[in-house]
Design a protein around this motif. Sequence first.
Motif, PDB file in Angstrom:
ATOM      1  N   GLN A  86      26.024  22.094  32.003  1.00  0.00           N
ATOM      2  CA  GLN A  86      25.938  21.518  30.620  1.00  0.00           C
ATOM      3  C   GLN A  86      24.579  20.823  30.285  1.00  0.00           C
ATOM      4  N   THR A  87      24.070  20.864  29.009  1.00  0.00           N
ATOM      5  CA  THR A  87      23.130  20.109  28.459  1.00  0.00           C
ATOM      6  C   THR A  87      23.225  18.867  28.198  1.00  0.00           C
ATOM      7  N   VAL A  88      22.636  17.825  28.462  1.00  0.00           N
ATOM      8  CA  VAL A  88      23.015  16.374  27.943  1.00  0.00           C
ATOM      9  C   VAL A  88      21.391  15.952  27.717  1.00  0.00           C
ATOM     10  N   GLN A  89      21.283  15.271  26.475  1.00  0.00           N
ATOM     11  CA  GLN A  89      20.181  14.471  26.199  1.00  0.00           C
ATOM     12  C   GLN A  89      20.457  13.034  26.243  1.00  0.00           C
ATOM     13  N   LEU A  90      19.790  12.131  26.806  1.00  0.00           N
ATOM     14  CA  LEU A  90      19.718  10.861  27.035  1.00  0.00           C
ATOM     15  C   LEU A  90      18.720  10.075  26.467  1.00  0.00           C
ATOM     16  N   SER A  91      18.837   8.832  26.052  1.00  0.00           N
ATOM     17  CA  SER A  91      17.573   7.773  25.856  1.00  0.00           C
ATOM     18  C   SER A  91      17.770   6.735  26.773  1.00  0.00           C
ATOM     19  N   ILE A  92      16.641   5.872  27.047  1.00  0.00           N
ATOM     20  CA  ILE A  92      16.833   4.648  27.941  1.00  0.00           C
ATOM     21  C   ILE A  92      15.621   4.085  27.899  1.00  0.00           C
ATOM     22  N   LYS A  93      15.500   2.636  28.183  1.00  0.00           N
ATOM     23  CA  LYS A  93      14.369   1.981  28.241  1.00  0.00           C
ATOM     24  C   LYS A  93      14.372   1.652  29.742  1.00  0.00           C
ATOM     25  N   VAL A  94      13.319   1.513  30.407  1.00  0.00           N
ATOM     26  CA  VAL A  94      12.658   1.311  31.773  1.00  0.00           C
ATOM     27  C   VAL A  94      11.217   0.915  31.713  1.00  0.00           C
ATOM     28  N   PRO A  95      10.938   0.186  32.693  1.00  0.00           N
ATOM     29  CA  PRO A  95       9.565  -0.407  32.831  1.00  0.00           C
ATOM     30  C   PRO A  95       8.455   0.502  32.322  1.00  0.00           C
ATOM     31  N   ALA A  96       7.570   0.097  31.587  1.00  0.00           N
ATOM     32  CA  ALA A  96       6.632   1.113  30.755  1.00  0.00           C
ATOM     33  C   ALA A  96       5.825   2.084  31.820  1.00  0.00           C
ATOM     34  N   ASP A  97       5.359   1.198  33.158  1.00  0.00           N
ATOM     35  CA  ASP A  97       4.512   1.891  34.113  1.00  0.00           C
ATOM     36  C   ASP A  97       5.111   2.624  35.108  1.00  0.00           C
ATOM     37  N   TRP A  98       6.610   2.836  35.055  1.00  0.00           N
ATOM     38  CA  TRP A  98       7.481   3.707  35.931  1.00  0.00           C
ATOM     39  C   TRP A  98       7.475   5.118  35.563  1.00  0.00           C
ATOM     40  N   GLN A  99       7.176   5.940  36.356  1.00  0.00           N
ATOM     41  CA  GLN A  99       6.935   7.454  36.215  1.00  0.00           C
ATOM     42  C   GLN A  99       8.173   8.294  36.478  1.00  0.00           C
ATOM     43  N   LEU A 100       8.500   9.277  35.440  1.00  0.00           N
ATOM     44  CA  LEU A 100       9.548  10.184  35.566  1.00  0.00           C
ATOM     45  C   LEU A 100       9.381  11.197  36.753  1.00  0.00           C
ATOM     46  N   THR A 101      10.363  11.376  37.239  1.00  0.00           N
ATOM     47  CA  THR A 101      10.439  12.149  38.528  1.00  0.00           C
ATOM     48  C   THR A 101      11.790  13.025  38.571  1.00  0.00           C
ATOM     49  N   ARG A 102      11.455  14.401  38.991  1.00  0.00           N
ATOM     50  CA  ARG A 102      12.727  15.089  39.073  1.00  0.00           C
ATOM     51  C   ARG A 102      13.148  15.785  40.417  1.00  0.00           C
ATOM     52  N   GLN A 103      14.272  16.221  40.860  1.00  0.00           N
ATOM     53  CA  GLN A 103      14.479  17.018  41.965  1.00  0.00           C
ATOM     54  C   GLN A 103      15.028  18.357  41.506  1.00  0.00           C
ATOM     55  N   ASN A 104      14.744  19.392  41.923  1.00  0.00           N
ATOM     56  CA  ASN A 104      15.066  20.752  41.451  1.00  0.00           C
ATOM     57  C   ASN A 104      16.671  20.720  41.999  1.00  0.00           C
ATOM     58  N   ASP A 105      17.125  20.124  43.102  1.00  0.00           N
ATOM     59  CA  ASP A 105      18.559  20.098  43.514  1.00  0.00           C
ATOM     60  C   ASP A 105      19.601  19.137  42.788  1.00  0.00           C
ATOM     61  N   ARG A 106      18.953  18.348  41.887  1.00  0.00           N
ATOM     62  CA  ARG A 106      19.561  17.334  41.118  1.00  0.00           C
ATOM     63  C   ARG A 106      19.660  17.543  39.699  1.00  0.00           C
ATOM     64  N   PRO A 107      19.939  18.508  39.188  1.00  0.00           N
ATOM     65  CA  PRO A 107      19.414  18.684  37.809  1.00  0.00           C
ATOM     66  C   PRO A 107      20.278  17.826  36.770  1.00  0.00           C
ATOM     67  N   GLN A 108      21.402  17.004  37.369  1.00  0.00           N
ATOM     68  CA  GLN A 108      21.944  16.192  36.484  1.00  0.00           C
ATOM     69  C   GLN A 108      21.306  14.806  36.397  1.00  0.00           C
ATOM     70  N   GLU A 109      20.310  14.358  37.021  1.00  0.00           N
ATOM     71  CA  GLU A 109      19.786  13.114  36.954  1.00  0.00           C
ATOM     72  C   GLU A 109      18.536  13.365  36.780  1.00  0.00           C
ATOM     73  N   VAL A 110      17.578  11.934  36.529  1.00  0.00           N
ATOM     74  CA  VAL A 110      16.222  11.727  36.623  1.00  0.00           C
ATOM     75  C   VAL A 110      15.935  10.562  37.324  1.00  0.00           C
TER      76      VAL A 110
END
Length: 233
Positions: A86-110
């Motif tokens: 499925q495709t789900v779009q989320l919004s959230i607030k986290v510390p401003a200097d924390w950087q987004l990372t993804r794992q190819n084998d975990r498409p359900q999370e960031v």
Amino acid sequence: MRRVLLVGAVLLALALGVAGGYYTGDRLESPEPRASGDAEPLGTPTTPTTPTPSLPVKTPKPDDTPKLQPGLVYQKHIFTVHPGGQTVQLSIKVPADWQLTRQNDRPQEVKYLDPLHERGVRVEAVRPVAKTPSEARKQLVIDLQKSQPPENDLKILRQDDQQLVSDDGTARPVSTLFYTYIPGDTRRYVMVRWVATEGELADVAMSITGLPQDTEGLLEVLAAATKTVHEIG
């Protein structure tokens, strides 16, 4: 003679099948456990085996990284994940200097990691939506106790169920698990929270991870993430 050879071949195939079998373990923290061994002839008593002794509990190395202080600056992020196709779009607030990372084998999370990569926020869209936050928490406790080897010194610190108010003023059920363990050289402090953003079933899971001295700052990050996480659309 052909019949004898055929029977022998069938028995050999069965023995190989037993030796190659395995049972499924938990995916959270450890590889799948495997069971193997040679087939015993019928009627032959098995020799008792001595259980393999577990390793001693690890002694964590001190980590003198300055603790994460509360009073952080937060930034809103919008991202897309793909739980169960499925495709789900989320919004959230986290510390401003924390950087987004993804794992190819975990498409359900960031994940959002701090500049030192010592702390992080993991945000997952839970699909299918099938458990209450409390039920999901109880299942994770069982899974952790099964999957973590004794030497990692898993310590369940606290569990609770609450109703928290989001930034749009609506109450949402949440359930939280606090624990520490030693996956490598240092002890890690983990807060896992399940959030029912709509209704009574958990549709978002998040974990906040850091060092034991970060507790106060991590609690602030957890509170901000819980209040601001929303599904868009």
